[in-house]
Motif scaffolding. Structure first.
Motif, PDB file in Angstrom:
ATOM      1  N   LEU A  97       0.881  -1.432   0.105  1.00 53.62           N
ATOM      2  CA  LEU A  97       0.080  -0.072  -0.071  1.00 53.62           C
ATOM      3  C   LEU A  97       0.847   1.281   0.093  1.00 53.62           C
ATOM      4  O   LEU A  97       0.441   2.241  -0.889  1.00 53.62           O
ATOM      5  N   TRP A  98       1.774   1.421   0.953  1.00 55.03           N
ATOM      6  CA  TRP A  98       2.347   2.717   1.224  1.00 55.03           C
ATOM      7  C   TRP A  98       3.208   3.138   0.086  1.00 55.03           C
ATOM      8  O   TRP A  98       3.209   4.475  -0.373  1.00 55.03           O
ATOM      9  N   PRO A  99       3.948   2.410  -0.803  1.00 55.39           N
ATOM     10  CA  PRO A  99       4.800   3.037  -1.926  1.00 55.39           C
ATOM     11  C   PRO A  99       3.883   3.617  -2.895  1.00 55.39           C
ATOM     12  O   PRO A  99       4.101   4.723  -3.423  1.00 55.39           O
ATOM     13  N   ILE A 100       2.631   2.809  -3.148  1.00 53.77           N
ATOM     14  CA  ILE A 100       1.569   3.232  -4.358  1.00 53.77           C
ATOM     15  C   ILE A 100       0.974   4.488  -3.656  1.00 53.77           C
ATOM     16  O   ILE A 100       0.839   5.553  -4.380  1.00 53.77           O
ATOM     17  N   LEU A 101       0.590   4.375  -2.258  1.00 51.22           N
ATOM     18  CA  LEU A 101      -0.082   5.779  -1.712  1.00 51.22           C
ATOM     19  C   LEU A 101       0.865   6.949  -1.922  1.00 51.22           C
ATOM     20  O   LEU A 101       0.314   8.285  -2.280  1.00 51.22           O
ATOM     21  N   LEU A 102       1.864   6.869  -1.312  1.00 54.78           N
ATOM     22  CA  LEU A 102       2.854   8.040  -1.288  1.00 54.78           C
ATOM     23  C   LEU A 102       3.192   8.606  -2.634  1.00 54.78           C
ATOM     24  O   LEU A 102       3.219   9.796  -2.969  1.00 54.78           O
TER      25      LEU A 102
END
Lengths: 258, 285
Positions: free
Chosen positions: A137-142
């Motif tokens: 989730l985090w790499p995509i979100l950021l």
């Protein structure tokens, strides 16, 4: 790509690219052929075991469940990450407020959550999918936040002047404009989530490729360990190559626009 | 540039993280108001957590409430084993990272000496960096056994590839005009290395440090969780095995803080060494 290069130089390029991998595999093959070292069995045996396991029962028993969990997790992360990322990009204040949480989530090595996730979610599919999704989730979100935010203000104003509907703004303006950078996040997510998938299967599981490898290791079946590790390596490589193709296809319009 | 069909893909896949140029947007919160808003958000999260562990049966059965968590935090911080675990993880991470940086720089430099050297090794580098490094744990267990050496070896196997790629990329993108100029002024090889190549190499190298640092910590903790080799990962795993979820949660949070600290340290180092770069290149491409 289309400009024809002389056949000779193309052959030379292929030869330069191929000789080292071929030599390395060849050295491994012949050096290990009569190996009696317990941890480095002959490559020929590994290849046989690889064929019998992964093109046999192992495909349904291990590869399919692993990859299904992985695909579900990454898919979930993609949808949630792009949606949340867009929302945060559109509200600077909201993003500022949750920023410490985002930084923390990004900095936390997700593998640390494996033992806890087992207690809360059990050892089933749910735990695997959610953990994989969390890591992806985090790499995509950021990257989505940054990508949407860096879309030029004039483009925004243009959509307003022409009163483009919200749905069209998102799917035809924001998403295509932001995709190149979101894609960078997707690449990171693909590799991190594979690590988390394998780690959680090794740590506690009853099926999957990681489980197969660690069971083989516990029985000191080194041939099976190697065949599993080679499979995981190939999966990592194929995922990267396949995504490269998908990305190039999605970004084709940009090249023609330039 | 004679051989560069896939050059763009190499770079675009590696530039991770946010651009450093500040962006101004309307409605930005500042100073005390931002701090207050964040504090309120933090309290809301805590309240949400407390509500979840009180109301949701699954969470109530498995997770501690805020009071237990606070008591657990006090216990953990007072325990010497916790601090030893932090030191273990940080030492393994930094050791693995430094070896990766040194080794990757040397290999990257050697591979950029001649274009055929890169053409020959490109597939191997591309292939090796896509292998999920944690997959090698079972083999490392067989060959090296559970030890700090095994942990560091796995980190290096994971973190060395981005360094090789970025060093090569940095050198291959040195402006030809700069090299021409260096030739016209008859700079020696060493002068050229110090004045032309190194400055061009530093920004991509900074990217490599960031990627490799994240990988190093991930591999350190991952290896520790799986093999119980010591460090924060092993502590989390051990606490969970004796069903001490409270303290395990505290150590997980501490692991996240270690990650934050590492990021902050690298960001600081990057800003102090590369401020000239960000001043001259406003719009990061």
């Amino acid at each position: 790509m289309s400009s024809p290069r002389p056949v000779r130089s193309r052959l030379a390029a292929v030869a330069w690219a191929a000789w080292l991998p071929i030599v390395l595999v060849g050295v491994w093959w012949f050096a290990s052929a009569s190996s009696t070292l317990p941890y480095f069995p002959p490559l020929s045996e590994i290849v046989t075991s690889f064929r019998e396991t992964w093109f046999g029962p192992g495909f349904v028993d291990a590869i399919l469940p692993s990859m299904a969990n992985w695909a579900a997790g990454v898919g979930l992360a993609l949808v949630v990450g792009v949606a949340l990322g867009t929302a945060l990009a559109l509200s600077r204040r909201l993003e500022q407020i949750v920023d410490p949480l985002l930084q923390f989530a990004r900095a936390l090595p997700v593998v640390a959550l494996i033992p806890l996730s087992l207690v809360i979610l059990g050892t089933g599919t749910e735990q695997k999918v959610l953990l994989i999704a969390f890591s992806a989730l985090w790499p995509i979100l950021l990257n989505t936040v940054d990508a949407i935010r860096s879309i030029h203000p004039e483009i925004w104003q243009t959509t307003r002047v022409y009163s483009v509907t919200r749905g069209n703004v998102f799917f035809r303006v924001l998403l295509p404009g932001a995709f190149p950078q979101i894609s960078i996040g997707i690449r990171v997510s693909l590799s991190v989530s594979l690590v988390v998938m394998i780690a959680s299967e090794i740590y506690a599981s009853t099926q999957g490729i990681g489980f197969y490898v660690i069971s083989a290791q516990q029985q000191f079946d080194t041939v099976a360990v190697w065949s599993g590790v080679i499979l995981l390596g190939l999966i990592g490589y194929l995922v990267t190559v396949a995504y490269g193709r998908v990305e190039a296809r999605i970004l084709r319009w940009r090249r023609s626009a330039d | 540039m004679t051989s560069s069909t896939g050059q763009e893909t190499v770079t675009s896949s590696l530039v991770v993280g946010r651009p450093l140029a500040p962006r101004r947007t309307r409605g930005e919160l500042r100073g005390a108001r931002l701090a207050a808003a964040r504090a309120v958000f933090f309290l809301v999260m805590l309240a949400g957590y407390q509500a979840a562990v009180t109301v949701v049966p699954t969470f109530a059965a498995t997770l501690p409430d805020l009071g237990e968590l606070a008591a657990g935090a006090v216990d953990v911080v007072a325990d010497a084993r916790f601090w030893l675990a932090i030191v273990h993880t940080i030492v393994a991470t930094l050791l693995g990272l430094s070896i990766s940086l040194a080794l990757g720089t040397v290999i990257g430099l050697v591979l950029s000496l001649h274009r055929n050297a890169w053409a020959s090794s490109r597939f191997v580098v591309d292939f090796m960096r896509t292998i999920p490094p944690i997959a090698l744990v079972p083999i490392a267990l067989l060959v090296l056994g559970v030890s700090m050496g095994m942990e560091v070896t796995l980190i290096v196997i994971a973190a060395v590839w981005p360094v090789i790629l970025q060093v090569y990329y940095g050198i291959s993108t040195v402006e030809p005009e700069l090299l021409e100029t260096a030739r016209i002024y008859r700079l020696t090889v060493w002068q050229r290395l110090a004045l032309v190549t190194t400055p061009a190499m530093l920004p991509p190298f900074a990217t490599a440090v960031r990627i490799s640092a994240t990988l190093s910590l991930l591999l350190a903790v991952g290896t520790e969780v799986i093999t119980s080799s010591g460090g924060l990962g092993a502590l989390i795993s051990r606490l969970q095995q004796v069903s001490n979820t409270t303290e395990s949660l505290i150590v997980i949070i501490a692991t996240g803080l270690v990650g934050l600290g590492l990021n902050a340290l690298l960001q600081w180092a990057q800003h102090t060494t590369l401020h000239w770069h960000y001043r001259t290149t406003k719009g990061d491409s």
